[in-house]
Write a protein that holds these residues in place. Sequence first.
Motif, PDB file in Angstrom:
ATOM      1  N   ILE A 343       0.879  -1.152   0.005  1.00  0.00           N
ATOM      2  CA  ILE A 343      -0.071   0.153   0.096  1.00  0.00           C
ATOM      3  C   ILE A 343       0.957   1.348  -0.013  1.00  0.00           C
ATOM      4  N   ASP A 353      -5.442   7.566   2.059  1.00  0.00           N
ATOM      5  CA  ASP A 353      -5.337   6.353   2.062  1.00  0.00           C
ATOM      6  C   ASP A 353      -5.071   5.346   3.252  1.00  0.00           C
ATOM      7  N   VAL A 357      -7.148   2.322   5.250  1.00  0.00           N
ATOM      8  CA  VAL A 357      -6.603   1.339   5.518  1.00  0.00           C
ATOM      9  C   VAL A 357      -6.707   1.070   7.098  1.00  0.00           C
ATOM     10  N   ILE A 374       3.306  -0.917   4.439  1.00  0.00           N
ATOM     11  CA  ILE A 374       2.779   0.360   4.119  1.00  0.00           C
ATOM     12  C   ILE A 374       3.720   1.592   4.066  1.00  0.00           C
ATOM     13  N   THR A 426      -1.260  -1.172  -4.505  1.00  0.00           N
ATOM     14  CA  THR A 426      -2.250  -0.138  -4.639  1.00  0.00           C
ATOM     15  C   THR A 426      -1.456   0.558  -5.670  1.00  0.00           C
ATOM     16  N   PRO A 446      -6.893   0.752  -2.014  1.00  0.00           N
ATOM     17  CA  PRO A 446      -6.277   0.319  -0.592  1.00  0.00           C
ATOM     18  C   PRO A 446      -7.303  -0.519   0.157  1.00  0.00           C
TER      19      PRO A 446
END
Length: 465
Positions: A343, A353, A357, A374, A426, A446
């Motif tokens: 992500i 975003d 999440v 992430i 993503t 996401p």
Amino acid sequence: MAKTLFEKIWDKHVVKEIPDGPSVLYIDRHFIHEVTSPQAFKGLEKRGLQVFRPKQVVATADHNVPTLNQHLPIKEELSRIQVQTLTENCKKFGIDLYGLGHPYQGIVHVIGPELGVTQPGMTMVCGDSHTSTHGAFGAIAFGIGTSEVEMVLATQCLMQSKPKLMRINVDGELKTGVVSKDIILYIIAQISASGATGYFVEYAGSAIRSLSMEARMTICNMSIEMGARGGMIAPDDITFDYMKGRTFAPQGEAWDKAVAYWRTLYSDADAKFDKEINIAAAAIEPMITYGTNPGMGIGVTGHIPALSEIEEKEKPSYEKSLHYMGLEPGANIKGKKIDYVFIGSCTNSRIEDLRMVASFVKGKKKAAGVEVWIVPGSKQVEQQAIQEGIDKVFAEAGFMLRQPGCSACLGMNEDKIPAGKYCISTSNRNFEGRQGPNARTFLASPLTAAAAAVTGEVTDIRELI
């Protein structure tokens, strides 16, 4: 005479028109990074030239930077050399650099908007195809090659042919679980990865106008993935509210004057487009790609097209793509086991975003055997995530919050997906080897990526929310 949004900005920036040729276009903002600028600077030095207007150039390090231990020297030699070369060139030519360790460092298409450098009505370029992101503010923004980077550094102008114009209208309300990434993946799946070649696209319609600025950026970011030169959205109060008070946005009387001009930036009611496409928002479901270009996408509950559904001339490349992905024609994508979740990227690494999440995964754990990265798009996003406690939500779920950079969007740094492994990403591209040699990529939103992170397989987010 009626004009489109694009024409209003373009006409204001044409310095000279060449008969039966391109126009000389003035460039308001030029973003540079470590990958496409070294040869451009070398070209300037060979010709004994200076950067014409260094204050209109903004530099950052993003593609080659590691996303762990950024305080240490970069391990990969080529990456280290490129970042160091950018530092030296910016110092030599008087350009502002937001390098590693700077509080403004981050992915170039994330930091421009969040700093207020990106503004409506501008012409903006960068040696990176996803410069189209900035078009979300009502700007003409597009990627350029290294020789063009040199041209802009030397002259603050660029030779450009005027593109054809397309408008894509998305009207109606989005269904639960459907976000902006699903909108653009749906559009690309409908018109193909080459369906907008030669066009500059304006996105319009009630569904587009309802989106936040960060959601609009996601849509414009992926315009290039359907062959478009760029994408744009007319600025409105959502745009102005996002921009107000940002570091480099106009202030005081200058702000009022700027907004007055920005309010004129829209396509006139009787403006003419070369092509127009209408899409019903209600037809869009959570999307995912299955192949090796962003146009190979389906709704998450759909099936990979059977060979009988593919045109004869397309079958060899289609079969090659599925062979690379280890998938079968006609199979369902839902339930496919995955190994990694990424992500991040200039498409989906902003604070909204991360909030999206975090709100879904709070109280949940990642699936066994799945590695989740992430990667915030900038130091400012990273700091905001920490201030809001999002980092703790990720840590409790078993997700790794890394440091800012392009990361696993592309195999140019240390963050690569191992060969043969499946990654829900993503980011914006799923080409062969894009995330590392023989890595296999599914592009998704996401939310869809987060759902896969906690279930270990391609999942319909609507079943979990």
